[in-house]
Write an enzyme that holds these catalytic residues in place. Structure first.
Site, PDB file in Angstrom:
ATOM      1  N   GLY A 134      -7.860   4.714  50.917  1.00 56.18           N
ATOM      2  CA  GLY A 134      -8.629   3.715  51.667  1.00 56.18           C
ATOM      3  C   GLY A 134      -8.010   2.351  51.475  1.00 56.18           C
ATOM      4  N   GLU A 244      -9.612  -8.217  62.340  1.00 60.92           N
ATOM      5  CA  GLU A 244     -10.787  -7.445  61.925  1.00 60.92           C
ATOM      6  C   GLU A 244     -11.616  -8.226  60.901  1.00 60.92           C
ATOM      7  OE1 GLU A 244      -9.927  -3.536  60.371  1.00 60.92           O
ATOM      8  OE2 GLU A 244     -12.052  -3.044  60.144  1.00 60.92           O
TER       9      GLU A 244
HETATM   10  C1  LIG Z   1     -19.272   2.774  58.219  1.00 64.75           C
HETATM   11  C2  LIG Z   1     -17.802   2.736  57.974  1.00 64.75           C
HETATM   12  C3  LIG Z   1     -16.934   2.559  59.062  1.00 64.75           C
HETATM   13  C4  LIG Z   1     -15.558   2.570  58.856  1.00 64.75           C
HETATM   14  N1  LIG Z   1     -14.725   2.498  59.956  1.00 64.75           N
HETATM   15  C5  LIG Z   1     -13.404   2.703  59.774  1.00 64.75           C
HETATM   16  C6  LIG Z   1     -12.527   2.830  60.900  1.00 64.75           C
HETATM   17  O1  LIG Z   1     -12.948   2.716  62.066  1.00 64.75           O
HETATM   18  N2  LIG Z   1     -11.214   3.088  60.677  1.00 64.75           N
HETATM   19  C7  LIG Z   1     -10.695   3.211  59.423  1.00 64.75           C
HETATM   20  O2  LIG Z   1      -9.515   3.446  59.295  1.00 64.75           O
HETATM   21  N3  LIG Z   1     -11.500   3.088  58.325  1.00 64.75           N
HETATM   22  C8  LIG Z   1     -12.830   2.848  58.481  1.00 64.75           C
HETATM   23  N4  LIG Z   1     -13.655   2.756  57.385  1.00 64.75           N
HETATM   24  C9  LIG Z   1     -13.077   2.864  56.050  1.00 64.75           C
HETATM   25  C10 LIG Z   1     -13.048   1.564  55.253  1.00 64.75           C
HETATM   26  O3  LIG Z   1     -12.078   0.699  55.780  1.00 64.75           O
HETATM   27  C11 LIG Z   1     -12.798   1.954  53.787  1.00 64.75           C
HETATM   28  O4  LIG Z   1     -13.976   2.570  53.320  1.00 64.75           O
HETATM   29  C12 LIG Z   1     -12.424   0.774  52.935  1.00 64.75           C
HETATM   30  O5  LIG Z   1     -11.158   0.278  53.279  1.00 64.75           O
HETATM   31  C13 LIG Z   1     -12.390   1.134  51.429  1.00 64.75           C
HETATM   32  O6  LIG Z   1     -11.648   2.285  51.211  1.00 64.75           O
HETATM   33  P1  LIG Z   1     -12.275   3.499  50.359  1.00 64.75           P
HETATM   34  O7  LIG Z   1     -13.613   3.809  50.940  1.00 64.75           O
HETATM   35  O8  LIG Z   1     -11.290   4.599  50.303  1.00 64.75           O
HETATM   36  O9  LIG Z   1     -12.527   2.920  48.924  1.00 64.75           O
HETATM   37  P2  LIG Z   1     -11.466   2.903  47.712  1.00 64.75           P
HETATM   38  O10 LIG Z   1     -10.183   2.344  48.186  1.00 64.75           O
HETATM   39  O11 LIG Z   1     -11.478   4.228  47.064  1.00 64.75           O
HETATM   40  O12 LIG Z   1     -12.144   1.857  46.746  1.00 64.75           O
HETATM   41  C14 LIG Z   1     -13.220   2.182  45.848  1.00 64.75           C
HETATM   42  C15 LIG Z   1     -13.506   0.953  44.992  1.00 64.75           C
HETATM   43  O13 LIG Z   1     -12.339   0.642  44.206  1.00 64.75           O
HETATM   44  C16 LIG Z   1     -11.952  -0.691  44.443  1.00 64.75           C
HETATM   45  N5  LIG Z   1     -10.497  -0.815  44.377  1.00 64.75           N
HETATM   46  C17 LIG Z   1      -9.567  -0.050  45.019  1.00 64.75           C
HETATM   47  N6  LIG Z   1      -8.338  -0.503  44.752  1.00 64.75           N
HETATM   48  C18 LIG Z   1      -8.475  -1.578  43.962  1.00 64.75           C
HETATM   49  C19 LIG Z   1      -7.560  -2.505  43.363  1.00 64.75           C
HETATM   50  N7  LIG Z   1      -6.252  -2.424  43.568  1.00 64.75           N
HETATM   51  N8  LIG Z   1      -8.068  -3.498  42.603  1.00 64.75           N
HETATM   52  C20 LIG Z   1      -9.399  -3.601  42.397  1.00 64.75           C
HETATM   53  N9  LIG Z   1     -10.313  -2.772  42.941  1.00 64.75           N
HETATM   54  C21 LIG Z   1      -9.843  -1.777  43.713  1.00 64.75           C
HETATM   55  C22 LIG Z   1     -12.454  -1.015  45.823  1.00 64.75           C
HETATM   56  O14 LIG Z   1     -12.570  -2.405  46.034  1.00 64.75           O
HETATM   57  C23 LIG Z   1     -13.809  -0.300  45.814  1.00 64.75           C
HETATM   58  O15 LIG Z   1     -14.749  -1.102  45.164  1.00 64.75           O
HETATM   59  C24 LIG Z   1     -15.028   2.707  57.546  1.00 64.75           C
HETATM   60  C25 LIG Z   1     -15.904   2.849  56.461  1.00 64.75           C
HETATM   61  C26 LIG Z   1     -17.258   2.891  56.665  1.00 64.75           C
HETATM   62  C27 LIG Z   1     -18.166   3.117  55.484  1.00 64.75           C
END
Ligand SMILES: Cc1cc2nc3c(=O)[nH]c(=O)nc-3n(C[C@H](O)[C@H](O)[C@H](O)COP(=O)(O)OP(=O)(O)OC[C@H]3O[C@@H](n4cnc5c(N)ncnc54)[C@H](O)[C@@H]3O)c2cc1C
Length: 381
Positions: A134, A244
């Site tokens: 993500g 975005e």
């Molecule tokens: C309703 C909804 C709609 C969405 N729509 C889209 C879409 O249209 N297209 C699309 O591609 N995506 C979409 N997303 C995905 C969204 O962009 C991701 O959920 C977001 O980028 C976070 O990624 P992740 O969920 O994998 O969390 P992770 O990356 O797993 O993060 C989990 C936690 O760890 C923290 N973390 C991760 N890396 C670090 C770091 N290096 N330093 C400190 N903290 C860190 C994060 O900040 C977070 O608190 C959507 C998500 C939701 C819930």
């Protein structure tokens, strides 16, 4: 919002009025039902396309109506007035999936992929996030292998807004080696063999928008659908994030604005211990704090938007603005529910939905932590 004349002029006000009327006629009367049913009708895209709303801010040659960055902001603000950020996110999935096509695509690709979406005939989504990647975009695993005139794509995309019913997906794939340089963008039609969609995912908020996982198994995509060159995808994704993040900041500010307005109304109407809530100093001060934060956040976001509009690099500033706007909306929606007491926990009250819908804003489009990483990196390196 007549007090923002230095950002908004006559054209913006006309756009605002068009969107306001559309929201009043086509969304507001139905929005509570759509929220409860977890979906808005597909026809809304067509209606918004016919009213020219989907094309606001896009080049006229591809079916848009042009305009500067504040035209888009005016439109987004009025759309948010429908009271469902889910509807706004669903209708707005084109705003994250079309810009990479305009930035990297050929003329032929732009004419093929953009006008049908701006007309509302086709739905467009963006596929970056994966089950195992993500925040760490450079680590995506979905692989596209070239075979003569097409790519074979294998992998999956997670949490995709409009994913359940999108007709085309602007999709990040790995065409090269590890890291950001191996990433490319492909436009994948949902009709392509090997493209499958999960059931709609059930969410805390944004109920009216559909969110899905997309599976790509030996999915056959013509090479003509590659945007730019192989390896240019990461650049396209990063460029897109600025836009975005601005949109999400505007959504956060409107969420705060509406939560404040609802709270002011309720505080004047509701009585306890023989007087209106607005008579308690604690409520008055809470409202004063909320209003101050909303004002500061809106001004900050507009200022950064003006600089983006002037062509300045605002990667650090938009990351700050998004975090600030989301911190404000976290606080203001929390306080709005508090001012409403038990009623604030009930679905009949808008603040209940604002509180739930708000939660995603500091996660989507780059989390709060990732924004801070960007800000720190740009200050320290
Ligand atoms: C309703 C909804 C709609 C969405 N729509 C889209 C879409 O249209 N297209 C699309 O591609 N995506 C979409 N997303 C995905 C969204 O962009 C991701 O959920 C977001 O980028 C976070 O990624 P992740 O969920 O994998 O969390 P992770 O990356 O797993 O993060 C989990 C936690 O760890 C923290 N973390 C991760 N890396 C670090 C770091 N290096 N330093 C400190 N903290 C860190 C994060 O900040 C977070 O608190 C959507 C998500 C939701 C819930």
């Amino acid at each position: 919002m007549t007090d923002y004349q230095h950002y908004f002029g006559e054209t913006h006000n006309l756009v605002r009025e068009t969107v306001r009327k559309f929201v009043a006629r086509e969304i507001r009367p139905f929005v509570d039902d759509w929220e409860e049913h977890g979906e808005f009708p597909r026809e809304l895209y067509g209606k918004a396309g016919d009213a020219g709303i989907l094309g606001i801010g896009y080049p006229e040659e591809y079916g848009g109506s042009g305009g500067d960055i504040f035209v888009k902001i005016a439109s987004s603000e009025e759309l948010m007035r429908c009271g469902s950020a889910g509807v706004v996110a669903g209708l707005g999935s084109l705003d994250i999936s079309i810009p990479p096509i305009l930035a990297l695509g050929t003329e032929e690709q732009k004419f093929r992929f953009v006008p049908p979406v701006l007309k509302g005939e086709k739905i467009s989504a963006l596929g970056i996030t994966e089950p195992d990647a993500g925040s760490d975009v450079a680590n995506i695993r979905t692989r596209a292998s070239r075979r003569d005139d097409h790519y074979r794509v294998n992998g999956s995309k997670m949490f995709i807004t409009s994913g359940a019913r999108a007709d085309q997906l602007t999709c990040a794939v790995r065409t090269g080696g590890e890291g950001s340089r191996g990433i490319s963008l492909l436009v994948i039609p949902s009709q392509a063999p090997g493209y499958a969609v999960s059931k709609k995912l059930r969410k805390m908020g944004w109920w009216a928008s559909d969110t899905a996982q997309i599976f790509l198994e030996e999915c056959r995509v013509p090479v003509e659908n590659l945007l730019g060159r192989e390896g240019q995808g990461f650049y396209g994704i990063m460029e897109n994030f600025q836009n975005e993040r601005l949109q999400l900041s505007v959504m956060a500010n409107m969420t705060s604005q509406m939560a404040l307005e609802e709270s002011l109304r309720y505080a004047k109407e509701r009585e306890a211990f023989g007087r209106a809530l607005s008579g308690f100093q604690v409520t008055r001060h809470r409202l004063a704090d909320m209003a101050t934060l909303v004002e500061a956040s809106r001004e900050f976001v507009y200022r950064v938007a003006a600089r983006i509009g002037a062509g300045e690099n605002q990667v650090k500033e938009i990351s700050m603005a998004k975090n600030f706007a989301c911190t404000v909306s976290d606080r203001v929606t929390f306080d709005a529910v508090q001012i409403h007491g038990g009623a604030g926990y009930m679905r009949e009250y808008l603040v209940e939905r604002l509180y739930r819908d708000n939660r995603i804003l500091s996660i989507g489009g780059g989390t709060q932590e990732i924004m801070k990483e960007i800000i720190a990196k740009m200050m320290l390196e």
